[in-house]
Design an enzyme around this catalytic site. Structure first.
Site, PDB file in Angstrom:
ATOM      1  N   PRO A   2     -57.648  47.366  38.177  1.00 13.21           N
ATOM      2  CG  PRO A   2     -57.683  47.960  40.419  1.00 13.21           C
ATOM      3  CD  PRO A   2     -57.008  47.043  39.449  1.00 13.21           C
ATOM      4  CD  GLU A   3     -59.204  48.760  32.188  1.00 10.04           C
ATOM      5  OE1 GLU A   3     -59.836  49.572  31.485  1.00 10.04           O
ATOM      6  OE2 GLU A   3     -59.014  47.580  31.844  1.00 10.04           O
TER       7      GLU A   3
END
Length: 272
Positions: A2-3
Protein backbone atom coordinates in the site's frame (compact mmCIF):
# COMPACT_ATOMS: atom_id res chain seq x y z
CA UNK A 1 2.61 -2.60 -0.90
CA UNK A 2 0.00 0.00 0.00
CA UNK A 3 1.35 3.41 -1.02
CA UNK A 4 0.15 6.89 -0.08
CA UNK A 5 -3.08 6.84 -2.14
CA UNK A 6 -4.04 3.45 -0.70
CA UNK A 7 -3.30 4.61 2.85
CA UNK A 8 -5.28 7.83 2.32
CA UNK A 9 -8.14 5.79 0.88
CA UNK A 10 -8.07 3.51 3.91
CA UNK A 11 -8.12 6.49 6.29
CA UNK A 12 -11.09 8.08 4.51
CA UNK A 13 -12.92 4.78 4.58
CA UNK A 14 -12.57 4.10 8.30
CA UNK A 15 -12.65 7.63 9.76
CA UNK A 16 -16.44 8.18 9.71
CA UNK A 17 -16.94 4.93 11.63
CA UNK A 18 -14.34 5.61 14.35
CA UNK A 19 -14.59 9.24 15.43
CA UNK A 20 -16.32 9.72 18.80
CA UNK A 21 -16.45 5.97 19.44
CA UNK A 22 -15.07 4.51 22.67
CA UNK A 23 -12.49 1.71 22.46
CA UNK A 24 -14.03 -0.95 24.68
CA UNK A 25 -11.52 -3.74 24.13
CA UNK A 26 -8.45 -4.59 22.07
CA UNK A 27 -7.70 -8.21 21.15
CA UNK A 28 -4.09 -8.82 20.09
CA UNK A 29 -3.72 -12.30 18.64
CA UNK A 30 -0.26 -11.81 17.11
CA UNK A 31 2.01 -9.14 18.66
CA UNK A 32 5.08 -10.04 16.57
CA UNK A 33 4.82 -7.61 13.70
CA UNK A 34 7.73 -5.65 12.21
CA UNK A 35 7.81 -3.79 15.52
CA UNK A 36 6.26 -5.81 18.36
CA UNK A 37 2.95 -4.62 19.80
CA UNK A 38 3.59 -3.54 23.38
CA UNK A 39 1.22 -4.12 26.34
CA UNK A 40 0.77 -0.34 26.66
CA UNK A 41 -1.42 -0.39 23.56
CA UNK A 42 -4.10 -2.37 25.37
CA UNK A 43 -3.73 -0.87 28.84
CA UNK A 44 -3.65 2.77 27.70
CA UNK A 45 -5.96 2.83 24.67
CA UNK A 46 -8.83 0.81 26.10
CA UNK A 47 -11.54 3.13 27.39
CA UNK A 48 -10.39 6.04 25.23
CA UNK A 49 -12.55 7.96 22.77
CA UNK A 50 -11.29 8.38 19.21
CA UNK A 51 -11.13 12.12 18.51
CA UNK A 52 -9.82 12.23 14.94
CA UNK A 53 -7.61 10.51 12.36
CA UNK A 54 -4.66 11.86 10.37
CA UNK A 55 -2.07 10.52 7.95
CA UNK A 56 1.67 11.16 7.70
CA UNK A 57 3.27 9.50 4.71
CA UNK A 58 2.14 5.88 4.85
CA UNK A 59 1.29 6.02 8.56
CA UNK A 60 -2.24 6.40 9.91
CA UNK A 61 -2.71 8.08 13.27
CA UNK A 62 -5.83 7.26 15.28
CA UNK A 63 -5.89 9.90 17.99
CA UNK A 64 -7.31 9.91 21.51
CA UNK A 65 -6.82 12.24 24.49
CA UNK A 66 -4.33 9.77 26.00
CA UNK A 67 -2.20 9.16 22.93
CA UNK A 68 -2.10 8.01 19.32
CA UNK A 69 -2.38 4.62 17.70
CA UNK A 70 0.13 4.50 14.82
CA UNK A 71 -0.66 2.01 12.07
CA UNK A 72 1.47 1.07 9.07
CA UNK A 73 0.08 -1.46 6.61
CA UNK A 74 3.47 -2.93 5.69
CA UNK A 75 3.67 -4.93 2.46
CA UNK A 76 0.19 -6.40 2.36
CA UNK A 77 -1.72 -5.26 5.44
CA UNK A 78 -5.18 -3.74 5.58
CA UNK A 79 -7.79 -2.37 7.96
CA UNK A 80 -11.40 -3.34 7.50
CA UNK A 81 -14.63 -3.58 9.45
CA UNK A 82 -16.30 -6.75 10.62
CA UNK A 83 -19.57 -7.38 12.37
CA UNK A 84 -19.21 -8.10 16.10
CA UNK A 85 -18.20 -11.67 16.95
CA UNK A 86 -16.99 -12.38 13.40
CA UNK A 87 -14.41 -15.17 13.66
CA UNK A 88 -10.90 -14.01 12.71
CA UNK A 89 -8.96 -15.54 9.86
CA UNK A 90 -5.37 -16.71 10.23
CA UNK A 91 -3.75 -13.38 9.35
CA UNK A 92 -6.19 -11.21 11.33
CA UNK A 93 -3.88 -10.08 14.13
CA UNK A 94 -5.70 -7.30 16.02
CA UNK A 95 -9.33 -6.38 16.71
CA UNK A 96 -10.49 -3.02 18.04
CA UNK A 97 -13.90 -3.41 19.67
CA UNK A 98 -16.03 -0.36 20.36
CA UNK A 99 -18.73 0.37 22.88
CA UNK A 100 -22.33 0.26 21.69
CA UNK A 101 -23.59 -0.96 18.36
CA UNK A 102 -21.51 -0.93 15.20
CA UNK A 103 -18.71 -2.87 13.56
CA UNK A 104 -15.25 -3.67 14.90
CA UNK A 105 -12.05 -2.55 13.22
CA UNK A 106 -9.76 -5.44 12.25
CA UNK A 107 -6.08 -5.32 11.28
CA UNK A 108 -4.83 -8.06 8.97
CA UNK A 109 -1.25 -8.49 7.78
CA UNK A 110 -0.20 -11.72 6.03
CA UNK A 111 3.52 -10.86 5.92
CA UNK A 112 3.60 -9.11 9.32
CA UNK A 113 5.71 -6.24 7.96
CA UNK A 114 3.36 -3.59 9.30
CA UNK A 115 3.08 -1.84 12.64
CA UNK A 116 0.46 -1.25 15.33
CA UNK A 117 2.10 1.06 17.86
CA UNK A 118 1.00 3.28 20.74
CA UNK A 119 2.62 6.61 21.52
CA UNK A 120 1.93 9.50 23.88
CA UNK A 121 2.54 13.14 23.10
CA UNK A 122 3.04 14.46 19.56
CA UNK A 123 2.92 11.47 17.25
CA UNK A 124 4.86 13.40 14.59
CA UNK A 125 7.88 13.30 16.91
CA UNK A 126 7.86 9.49 17.01
CA UNK A 127 11.14 8.03 15.75
CA UNK A 128 9.44 6.51 12.71
CA UNK A 129 7.96 9.83 11.59
CA UNK A 130 10.31 12.58 12.78
CA UNK A 131 12.70 12.25 9.82
CA UNK A 132 10.07 12.24 7.07
CA UNK A 133 10.09 14.76 4.23
CA UNK A 134 7.12 16.95 3.27
CA UNK A 135 3.78 15.63 2.09
CA UNK A 136 3.73 15.54 -1.73
CA UNK A 137 0.37 17.30 -2.01
CA UNK A 138 1.33 20.07 0.42
CA UNK A 139 2.67 23.54 -0.36
CA UNK A 140 5.93 22.59 1.37
CA UNK A 141 6.67 20.27 -1.54
CA UNK A 142 7.50 22.94 -4.10
CA UNK A 143 9.99 23.48 -6.89
CA UNK A 144 12.52 25.45 -4.83
CA UNK A 145 12.58 22.77 -2.15
CA UNK A 146 12.82 19.87 -4.61
CA UNK A 147 15.53 21.44 -6.77
CA UNK A 148 17.67 22.31 -3.76
CA UNK A 149 17.36 18.76 -2.45
CA UNK A 150 18.47 17.38 -5.82
CA UNK A 151 21.61 19.49 -6.21
CA UNK A 152 24.72 17.34 -6.34
CA UNK A 153 22.81 14.10 -5.81
CA UNK A 154 24.43 11.18 -7.63
CA UNK A 155 21.46 8.86 -7.38
CA UNK A 156 18.90 7.81 -9.99
CA UNK A 157 15.93 10.16 -10.13
CA UNK A 158 13.48 7.33 -9.40
CA UNK A 159 15.31 6.41 -6.21
CA UNK A 160 15.55 10.09 -5.30
CA UNK A 161 11.81 10.78 -5.43
CA UNK A 162 11.11 7.53 -3.57
CA UNK A 163 13.33 8.62 -0.66
CA UNK A 164 10.96 9.37 2.25
CA UNK A 165 13.45 11.91 3.60
CA UNK A 166 12.99 13.89 0.37
CA UNK A 167 9.21 13.48 0.06
CA UNK A 168 6.87 10.98 1.63
CA UNK A 169 4.56 8.58 -0.09
CA UNK A 170 5.95 8.40 -3.64
CA UNK A 171 6.17 4.63 -3.84
CA UNK A 172 7.21 2.47 -6.75
CA UNK A 173 3.96 2.49 -8.71
CA UNK A 174 3.53 6.25 -8.65
CA UNK A 175 7.23 7.01 -9.22
CA UNK A 176 7.03 5.01 -12.46
CA UNK A 177 3.89 6.83 -13.53
CA UNK A 178 5.06 10.34 -12.61
CA UNK A 179 8.38 9.95 -14.42
CA UNK A 180 6.60 8.72 -17.55
CA UNK A 181 4.19 11.64 -17.40
CA UNK A 182 7.12 14.04 -17.01
CA UNK A 183 9.12 12.40 -19.82
CA UNK A 184 12.13 11.75 -17.57
CA UNK A 185 14.08 8.50 -17.81
CA UNK A 186 14.18 6.85 -14.37
CA UNK A 187 17.92 6.14 -14.55
CA UNK A 188 18.98 9.78 -14.95
CA UNK A 189 21.01 11.21 -12.09
CA UNK A 190 18.95 13.45 -9.85
CA UNK A 191 21.67 16.10 -9.75
CA UNK A 192 21.81 16.38 -13.56
CA UNK A 193 18.21 17.39 -14.18
CA UNK A 194 17.30 21.02 -14.84
CA UNK A 195 15.05 23.08 -12.62
CA UNK A 196 12.57 23.42 -15.48
CA UNK A 197 12.23 19.65 -15.78
CA UNK A 198 11.90 19.34 -12.02
CA UNK A 199 9.02 21.81 -12.17
CA UNK A 200 7.26 19.48 -14.60
CA UNK A 201 8.06 16.42 -12.50
CA UNK A 202 6.74 18.11 -9.37
CA UNK A 203 3.38 18.76 -10.99
CA UNK A 204 3.28 15.22 -12.39
CA UNK A 205 3.88 13.69 -8.95
CA UNK A 206 1.06 15.77 -7.51
CA UNK A 207 -1.26 14.96 -10.41
CA UNK A 208 -0.63 11.22 -10.32
CA UNK A 209 -1.13 10.95 -6.57
CA UNK A 210 -4.25 13.12 -6.61
CA UNK A 211 -5.75 11.04 -9.42
CA UNK A 212 -4.93 7.79 -7.62
CA UNK A 213 -6.58 9.01 -4.41
CA UNK A 214 -9.68 10.00 -6.40
CA UNK A 215 -9.81 6.49 -7.87
CA UNK A 216 -9.40 4.85 -4.46
CA UNK A 217 -5.81 3.74 -4.95
CA UNK A 218 -4.42 0.87 -7.01
CA UNK A 219 -5.42 -2.74 -6.49
CA UNK A 220 -2.74 -4.96 -8.04
CA UNK A 221 -3.20 -8.01 -5.82
CA UNK A 222 -4.93 -7.80 -2.47
CA UNK A 223 -5.42 -4.16 -1.51
CA UNK A 224 -8.89 -3.04 -0.47
CA UNK A 225 -9.83 0.19 1.26
CA UNK A 226 -11.40 0.50 4.66
CA UNK A 227 -14.82 0.08 3.04
CA UNK A 228 -13.75 -3.26 1.53
CA UNK A 229 -13.68 -1.92 -2.04
CA UNK A 230 -10.69 -2.25 -4.39
CA UNK A 231 -8.85 0.70 -5.88
CA UNK A 232 -9.46 1.46 -9.53
CA UNK A 233 -6.33 3.42 -10.51
CA UNK A 234 -4.85 0.24 -12.03
CA UNK A 235 -6.97 0.98 -15.09
CA UNK A 236 -5.13 4.31 -15.47
CA UNK A 237 -1.57 2.95 -15.27
CA UNK A 238 0.50 3.96 -18.29
CA UNK A 239 3.71 2.04 -17.58
CA UNK A 240 3.74 0.15 -14.29
CA UNK A 241 3.05 -3.54 -14.86
CA UNK A 242 3.07 -3.05 -18.66
CA UNK A 243 6.57 -4.25 -19.58
CA UNK A 244 6.94 -5.07 -23.29
CA UNK A 245 3.53 -3.61 -24.08
CA UNK A 246 3.15 -0.65 -26.43
CA UNK A 247 3.68 2.85 -25.06
CA UNK A 248 0.35 4.65 -24.92
CA UNK A 249 1.96 7.72 -26.51
CA UNK A 250 4.34 6.51 -29.22
CA UNK A 251 3.71 2.77 -29.52
CA UNK A 252 7.27 1.76 -28.66
CA UNK A 253 7.59 -1.40 -26.56
CA UNK A 254 8.04 -0.49 -22.89
CA UNK A 255 11.27 -1.63 -21.24
CA UNK A 256 11.64 -3.09 -17.75
CA UNK A 257 14.72 -2.89 -15.54
CA UNK A 258 15.42 -3.39 -11.83
CA UNK A 259 16.29 -0.46 -9.61
CA UNK A 260 16.84 -1.06 -5.92
CA UNK A 261 15.25 -4.51 -6.30
CA UNK A 262 12.09 -2.93 -7.67
CA UNK A 263 10.57 -3.06 -11.12
CA UNK A 264 10.98 0.03 -13.28
CA UNK A 265 9.07 0.29 -16.56
CA UNK A 266 9.67 3.15 -18.98
CA UNK A 267 9.54 4.22 -22.61
CA UNK A 268 12.99 4.60 -24.16
CA UNK A 269 11.60 7.05 -26.72
CA UNK A 270 9.32 9.28 -24.63
CA UNK A 271 11.55 9.42 -21.55
CA UNK A 272 14.95 11.04 -21.90
Amino acid sequence: MPELPEVETTLRGIEPHLVERTVARIDVRQPKLRWPITPELVSEMQGQVVTHLTRRGKYIGIHTAAGTLIIHLGMSGSLYFVEPETEPLFHDHVDFRFAGDGPWLRYTDPRRFGAVLWTQGDWLEHELLAHLGPEPLSEAFNIDYLYQKAKGRKVAIKSFIMDSKVVVGVGNIYANEALFMAGIRPTRMAGNISKARYAVLLECIKAVLAAAIKQGGTTLKDFVGGDGKPGYFKQELAVYGRANEACTVCGTGLKEIRQGQRSTVYCSKCQT
